[in-house]
Design a protein around this motif. Structure first.
Motif, PDB file in Angstrom:
ATOM      1  N   GLU A  46       0.812  -1.224   0.000  1.00 58.58           N
ATOM      2  CA  GLU A  46       0.000   0.000   0.000  1.00 58.58           C
ATOM      3  C   GLU A  46       0.841   1.269   0.000  1.00 58.58           C
ATOM      4  O   GLU A  46       0.431   2.283  -0.548  1.00 58.58           O
ATOM      5  N   SER A  47       2.045   1.202   0.596  1.00 59.37           N
ATOM      6  CA  SER A  47       2.833   2.425   0.666  1.00 59.37           C
ATOM      7  C   SER A  47       3.731   2.597  -0.543  1.00 59.37           C
ATOM      8  O   SER A  47       4.212   3.699  -0.801  1.00 59.37           O
ATOM      9  N   LEU A  48       3.996   1.538  -1.303  1.00 58.12           N
ATOM     10  CA  LEU A  48       4.949   1.663  -2.408  1.00 58.12           C
ATOM     11  C   LEU A  48       4.407   1.100  -3.721  1.00 58.12           C
ATOM     12  O   LEU A  48       4.434   1.770  -4.756  1.00 58.12           O
ATOM     13  N   MET A  49       3.865  -0.122  -3.684  1.00 60.68           N
ATOM     14  CA  MET A  49       3.519  -0.787  -4.944  1.00 60.68           C
ATOM     15  C   MET A  49       2.356  -0.084  -5.650  1.00 60.68           C
ATOM     16  O   MET A  49       2.438   0.229  -6.836  1.00 60.68           O
ATOM     17  N   GLN A  50       1.294   0.184  -4.910  1.00 63.06           N
ATOM     18  CA  GLN A  50       0.141   0.823  -5.538  1.00 63.06           C
ATOM     19  C   GLN A  50       0.454   2.261  -5.962  1.00 63.06           C
ATOM     20  O   GLN A  50       0.124   2.662  -7.091  1.00 63.06           O
ATOM     21  N   PRO A  51       1.155   3.072  -5.111  1.00 64.71           N
ATOM     22  CA  PRO A  51       1.532   4.416  -5.588  1.00 64.71           C
ATOM     23  C   PRO A  51       2.426   4.379  -6.827  1.00 64.71           C
ATOM     24  O   PRO A  51       2.271   5.197  -7.741  1.00 64.71           O
ATOM     25  N   LEU A  52       3.341   3.399  -6.870  1.00 58.96           N
ATOM     26  CA  LEU A  52       4.251   3.316  -8.016  1.00 58.96           C
ATOM     27  C   LEU A  52       3.477   2.960  -9.281  1.00 58.96           C
ATOM     28  O   LEU A  52       3.732   3.531 -10.353  1.00 58.96           O
ATOM     29  N   ALA A  53       2.527   2.028  -9.149  1.00 58.88           N
ATOM     30  CA  ALA A  53       1.708   1.659 -10.314  1.00 58.88           C
ATOM     31  C   ALA A  53       0.943   2.882 -10.825  1.00 58.88           C
ATOM     32  O   ALA A  53       0.896   3.145 -12.025  1.00 58.88           O
TER      33      ALA A  53
ATOM     34  N   ALA B  21      11.204   9.613  -7.143  1.00 64.23           N
ATOM     35  CA  ALA B  21      11.311   9.402  -5.691  1.00 64.23           C
ATOM     36  C   ALA B  21      10.791   8.025  -5.298  1.00 64.23           C
ATOM     37  O   ALA B  21      11.370   7.355  -4.435  1.00 64.23           O
ATOM     38  N   LEU B  22       9.700   7.581  -5.940  1.00 61.45           N
ATOM     39  CA  LEU B  22       9.161   6.259  -5.615  1.00 61.45           C
ATOM     40  C   LEU B  22      10.109   5.147  -6.072  1.00 61.45           C
ATOM     41  O   LEU B  22      10.373   4.193  -5.336  1.00 61.45           O
ATOM     42  N   LEU B  52       4.613  -2.114 -17.450  1.00 58.63           N
ATOM     43  CA  LEU B  52       5.072  -2.185 -16.059  1.00 58.63           C
ATOM     44  C   LEU B  52       4.010  -1.618 -15.117  1.00 58.63           C
ATOM     45  O   LEU B  52       3.744  -2.187 -14.048  1.00 58.63           O
ATOM     46  N   ALA B  53       3.385  -0.510 -15.515  1.00 55.93           N
ATOM     47  CA  ALA B  53       2.319   0.066 -14.684  1.00 55.93           C
ATOM     48  C   ALA B  53       1.183  -0.935 -14.513  1.00 55.93           C
ATOM     49  O   ALA B  53       0.676  -1.143 -13.406  1.00 55.93           O
ATOM     50  N   ARG B  54       0.808  -1.584 -15.628  1.00 53.91           N
ATOM     51  CA  ARG B  54      -0.282  -2.564 -15.547  1.00 53.91           C
ATOM     52  C   ARG B  54       0.112  -3.750 -14.697  1.00 53.91           C
ATOM     53  O   ARG B  54      -0.669  -4.238 -13.874  1.00 53.91           O
ATOM     54  N   ALA B  55       1.376  -4.246 -14.873  1.00 50.76           N
ATOM     55  CA  ALA B  55       1.815  -5.421 -14.112  1.00 50.76           C
ATOM     56  C   ALA B  55       1.824  -5.115 -12.624  1.00 50.76           C
ATOM     57  O   ALA B  55       1.398  -5.947 -11.808  1.00 50.76           O
ATOM     58  N   LEU B  56       2.295  -3.923 -12.258  1.00 51.71           N
ATOM     59  CA  LEU B  56       2.324  -3.552 -10.839  1.00 51.71           C
ATOM     60  C   LEU B  56       0.909  -3.494 -10.269  1.00 51.71           C
ATOM     61  O   LEU B  56       0.649  -4.010  -9.183  1.00 51.71           O
ATOM     62  N   ALA B  57       0.005  -2.864 -11.000  1.00 50.33           N
ATOM     63  CA  ALA B  57      -1.367  -2.751 -10.503  1.00 50.33           C
ATOM     64  C   ALA B  57      -2.009  -4.135 -10.404  1.00 50.33           C
ATOM     65  O   ALA B  57      -2.673  -4.455  -9.404  1.00 50.33           O
ATOM     66  N   ALA B  60      -0.405  -6.036  -7.497  1.00 52.68           N
ATOM     67  CA  ALA B  60      -0.838  -5.447  -6.226  1.00 52.68           C
ATOM     68  C   ALA B  60      -2.267  -5.874  -5.902  1.00 52.68           C
ATOM     69  O   ALA B  60      -2.612  -6.100  -4.743  1.00 52.68           O
ATOM     70  N   ASP B  61      -3.095  -6.003  -6.938  1.00 58.36           N
ATOM     71  CA  ASP B  61      -4.484  -6.422  -6.715  1.00 58.36           C
ATOM     72  C   ASP B  61      -4.583  -7.896  -6.367  1.00 58.36           C
ATOM     73  O   ASP B  61      -5.434  -8.295  -5.578  1.00 58.36           O
TER      74      ASP B  61
END
Lengths: 207, 207
Positions: A46-53, B21-22, B52-57, B60-61
């Motif tokens: 919640e603090s890194l992965m979702q903000p980064l996405a 920063a992230l 990458l944005a999609r994979a992270l989201a 994370a889900d």
């Protein structure tokens, strides 16, 4: 293992291995460090992965190239070209956006920039038309420019490009300058190459 | 600079600096390499940044902790616990998911795993109830387990934890084994610490 339980999944197609493979493509990360990064991301969902996405998706949507200088920003013209506090009569020519960022971090130049997008290279077949040189000439011809500072890398290709741009700007009545060559601050003579020593000797000044 | 023009932005809140920063919070990346990574992402917006944005989201889900072994996966129970080709009578106990991945990459263990989520540590105030040890004992008591392999780090905390788990499993009629200590393959005596040499000497075997 501070991960909250979640409702059943919604058909992930890429999965953890896919995420690792994508992260491993970033410069500075390989498969091993990408795995470490993914574990860290999972632990800080919640603090890194979702903000980064979200940040990646946002920037991917909103990024654009400044039509004036070639910088990347979320607006066009970019924040630097729009800044009225910067001297519009000075243009610093750089090869890449990373060079622009490096100069701007140092905070010692308060003019504007022009990003070429590379250097002339006979080996790689990169000619003047492949670079952002024509728009630079137009910008200088049409604007109220006093000085163009060539901040290109001290490589053969960088210096060839600098000479070419100097020729192209020759007919216009402006100063064309280039960054000085010499000893880097903190550099020891013993460890410097002959080319640097020769440049420093040639450009010696009264002390 | 191979970036396609885009329609005007949709109110980015984080921006390029926020993304840097992230990314700089990932292990193995600092501010400088995060900047390089962001430039690379911007240059490869469609082939790398958006995937990458999609994979992270997605991850994370969909990520969850396996209720049986503590592995992270997009399904619960995880793929390893569900795999009928793996020997359900063997459990390999590891400290962290990264250890599980390391062992599984080596491909030499075809049983199942149990992730403790750390080690006992008097200094850090981590006791047995903070770790995934109770569920391990239940798993061994209720399942048809022949052998528990303790694959913990060869540190003081790792070995303390191994002794504690051996005690807890003592009443149950199973084999409890631990990874061998000795010279790493390719290791040179001259560079090894005394503890390793002593362990290798003590565990010497007929050649």
């Amino acid at each position: 293992m501070a991960i909250n339980p979640l409702p059943p999944g919604t058909g992930t197609t890429i999965g953890i291995d896919g995420l690792i493979a994508l992260l491993a493509k970033l410069p500075g990360l390989g498969p091993r460090s990408a795995r470490r990064a993914v574990l860290q991301l999972i632990k800080k969902r919640e603090s890194l992965m979702q903000p980064l996405a979200r940040a990646l998706a946002d920037v991917a949507d909103s990024i654009r190239i400044c039509g004036t200088c070639g910088n990347v920003d979320v607006q066009d013209p970019c924040a630097i070209c729009c800044d009225p506090k910067r001297d519009a009569g000075l243009i610093c020519v750089v090869e890449d956006v990373s060079d622009l960022w490096a100069l701007d971090r140092a905070g010692l130049f308060r003019g504007r920039y022009h990003v070429l997008g590379g250097t002339l290279s006979a080996l790689d077949g990169i000619g003047p038309d492949d670079l952002n040189i024509g728009p630079l000439v137009d910008r200088v011809r049409e604007g109220d420019i006093r000085e163009v500072i060539l901040a290109l890398n001290a490589t053969v290709d960088g210096q060839t490009t600098a000479h070419y741009i100097t020729d192209r700007l020759g007919a216009l009545n402006i100063d064309v300058t280039a960054l000085a060559h010499g000893l880097p601050v903190g550099g020891e003579l013993d460890y410097l190459d002959d080319g640097t020593l020769a440049a420093a000797m040639k450009a010696r000044r009264k002390f």
